[in-house]
Enzyme design. Structure first.
Site, PDB file in Angstrom:
ATOM      1  N   ASP A   8       0.995  -1.008  -0.294  1.00  0.00           N
ATOM      2  CA  ASP A   8      -0.191   0.032   0.330  1.00  0.00           C
ATOM      3  C   ASP A   8       0.689   1.320   0.160  1.00  0.00           C
ATOM      4  O   ASP A   8       1.139   1.547   0.853  1.00  0.00           O
ATOM      5  CB  ASP A   8      -1.193  -0.152   1.476  1.00  0.00           C
ATOM      6  CG  ASP A   8      -2.004   1.264   1.260  1.00  0.00           C
ATOM      7  OD1 ASP A   8      -1.647   2.504   0.774  1.00  0.00           O
ATOM      8  OD2 ASP A   8      -2.568   1.455   2.292  1.00  0.00           O
ATOM      9  N   ASP A 193     -13.152   5.573   0.816  1.00  0.00           N
ATOM     10  CA  ASP A 193     -11.475   5.406   1.182  1.00  0.00           C
ATOM     11  C   ASP A 193     -10.433   6.947   0.871  1.00  0.00           C
ATOM     12  O   ASP A 193     -10.931   7.414   0.628  1.00  0.00           O
ATOM     13  CB  ASP A 193     -10.501   4.568   0.516  1.00  0.00           C
ATOM     14  CG  ASP A 193      -9.291   4.339   0.437  1.00  0.00           C
ATOM     15  OD1 ASP A 193      -8.557   4.803   0.919  1.00  0.00           O
ATOM     16  OD2 ASP A 193      -8.250   3.525  -0.053  1.00  0.00           O
TER      17      ASP A 193
END
Ligand code: AMP
Length: 587
Positions: A8, A193
């Site tokens: 990520d 998100d």
């Protein structure tokens, strides 16, 4: 073959995970940390620093510390979004030969791919340390709303870091994998998100091991740093009013206030009042001056409410695009550190009509999902077999028409992969080349969208005008990355094509003005800039109040600067130890 991990690659922090023995887990760094700041710096001695070492010295060395570079990656130096942020970043940006953005750190110029590669290299190194094995493959996540150019840049960064990029995966999709894989679900989920620099919302149907994205959207310039920025701007304004000192030109002061603002913001997710204290920020007639104030959750919410509202408006739009109603969404997953803010949680709860799911950890889900995907694609071991991912294109891709509007080739939210064929014809006698500009974005007008590049088809055979027909096949792969091939229809011969990123995407100033005037006026006023330029704060306020103005505007650099090598180099003056420390990534 070495190990495959999920990464990520965040705007503020990055983290990595691995799927082993039927389970995904985060990879821990020294001291037990699971994240690494996405920060690169060169210190006063010329050492290259990445992660914590880079972040720790940021306040003392802000002009040589590169943070939040993900906001710039794959963007055009002349794009409108970059105009907005150029002045608020503490490090210097320069224009590359392809109108890309380069950063200047200690008189060395780096591409943003090189900066991201330095962070990826550090993640790879720590993962190898932790796992005791080589790591040479990765799934790297990107905001769902990243365009083709941004996705390509992340791929290049992975390659520079010696990683085989198995897939560039959308962050909300990764979070949905973390939530649903192995649970035999049949559900429609929406993933909200809100990370450090970007906001995404995706609506995803999960049917056991099939994850099908229905619609996606977002804002690559809306994230936690904008919330910090609002607090910082308030502090700067109050300080100017109270003491008559404009701190907006002082990079060290800005960095210290920015850090204190973020710290206060995070605290206010769990307490209702906090104190922001930054000692000795400046000197007044009566001695040193501090920033010192009581700051409440209500203050923070007042300053940032419109940012949260913007995310909710995007959610509304994407749910409509998904062809459903809010009630038809079974679960709303909250992902990204900024989603921990109570105002975000309450607004999302109000929007969806029930509390968001607690099924994923907002800080870990993206890396965990990426690790699952990496394991599945690497084809080793069991636990992720049968995983099928069907994604969509986040925003339209098209070509320019003569009136400046965009002819859409690939529509927003259309399933991937896909291809389209178009025929181009010569318009002049013996024309040897044809040029085609490709854009991506949601505006009807090319100038408002990001220019992906200019393709030049050359070596066309000589013939009267209109007699040569070039068949161009545009294809977008499952990651949303565009490619094309071209052939002469009559001879079947492949036509050579070359991609040039080229100068700015917005046309000449004169042409822009003309088109602007021709465009229908929007009903609503344009949204306020995401970040108010810190430079010139005094001038803005001086219009109303008599305040002193300090310091001239920072200078900008010329274009086309050569980039520096980002593998550590031995510098004879600094000696062997400094070189070795740089090589192994220690400060
Ligand atoms: P991410 O990219 O997911 O790591 O998110 C990082 C962003 O989340 C940064 O802007 C942080 O300041 C913000 N953040 C982290 N924890 C919290 C929290 N508890 N409350 C509000 N914001 C947070």
């Amino acid at each position: 073959m070495g190990k495959a991990i999920g990464i990520d690659l965040g705007t503020t922090n990055s983290c990595a995970a691995i799927f082993e023995n039927g389970k995904a887990r985060l990879i821990t760094y020294k001291g037990g940390e699971t994240t690494i700041p996405s920060v690169f710096a060169i210190d006063q001695e010329g050492n290259r620093l990445v992660g914590y070492e880079a972040k720790q010295q940021a306040q003392l060395n802000p002009q040589n510390t590169v943070a939040a570079s993900k906001r710039l990656i794959g963007r055009n130096f002349h794009s409108k979004t970059i105009d907005k942020v150029r002045q608020v970043f503490t490090y210097e940006m320069v224009e590359g030969e392809q109108s890309d953005i380069l950063v200047k750190v200690k008189d060395q110029v780096f591409t943003l791919e090189q900066i991201s590669a330095a962070i990826l290299r550090e993640i790879k190194r720590v993962a190898e340390d932790s796992l005791g094995e080589e790591v040479d493959q990765a799934v790297i996540t990107v905001p769902a709303y990243f365009n083709d150019r941004q996705r390509q840049a992340v791929r290049s960064a992975g390659a520079l870091a010696n990683l085989k990029v198995l897939r560039v995966l959308n962050e909300p999709t990764a979070a949905a994998l973390a939530y649903g894989l192995g649970r035999n679900l049949s559900a429609r989920v929406a993933v909200y998100d809100l990370g450090g620099g970007t906001f995404d919302i995706s609506v995803i149907d999960i049917k056991d091991r099939i994850f099908e994205v229905v619609a996606t959207g977002g804002d690559t310039f809306l994230g936690g740093v904008d919330f910090d920025d609002r607090v910082m701007q308030k502090i700067l304004r109050d300080f100017l009013e109270e003491h008559g000192v404009d701190l907006s030109w002082d990079r060290v002061a800005i960095q210290r206030i920015r850090d204190a603002s973020e710290e206060a913001k995070i605290k206010l997710s769990t307490v209702s009042t906090t104190r922001i204290h930054v000692p000795y920020i400046s000197n007044g007639d009566a001695g040193p001056l501090d920033v010192d104030l009581e700051f409440t959750r209500a203050d923070l919410e007042k300053l940032t409410d419109d940012l949260v509202q913007r995310t909710i408006q995007t959610c509304e739009r994407i749910i409509v695009e998904a062809g459903c109603t809010v009630k038809q969404v079974d679960e709303m997953l909250l992902v990204g550190g900024q989603s921990r803010m109570p105002l975000v949680q309450s607004q999302v709860t109000q929007f969806i009509g029930k509390p968001p799911s607690k099924g994923v950890n907002p800080d870990e889900a993206v890396a965990i999902g990426a690790a699952m995907m990496a394991h599945s694609l690497a084809g080793v071991g069991t636990g992720t077999e049968g995983l099928t991912l069907l994604d969509v294109l986040p925003m339209p891709i098209g070509i320019n028409k003569t009136d400046g509007s965009m002819h859409v080739l690939f529509k927003k939210n259309q399933p991937l992969p896909d291809y389209k064929t178009r025929t181009l014809t010569t318009s002049k006698e013996n024309q040897r080349s044809i040029m085609l500009r490709l854009y991506q974005g949601e505006s009807k007008y090319c100038e408002d969208n990001e220019r992906l590049g200019t393709f030049v088809f050359s070596g066309i055979r000589k013939a009267p005008r209109g007699k040569v027909q070039i068949e161009v096949t545009f294809h977008i792969d499952s990651e949303g990355i565009l490619g094309l091939t071209a052939r002469d229809k009559a001879t079947g011969q492949t036509v050579e094509s070359q991609l040039k990123l080229g100068k700015g995407g917005r046309g000449s100033r004169k042409k822009r003005k003309k088109r602007q005037e021709a465009k229908p006026k929007p009903q609503q006023a344009a949204p306020a800039p995401l970040t108010m330029p810190t430079s010139g704060l005094a001038e803005q306020l001086a219009a109303d109040k008599a305040v002193p103005i300090s310091k001239p505007a920072p200078k900008t650099e010329g274009k086309g600067a050569a980039t520096a090598e980002l593998s550590p180099k031995r510098d004879e003056k600094k000696g062997f130890w400094a070189w070795l420390k740089g090589l192994i990534g220690l400060s």
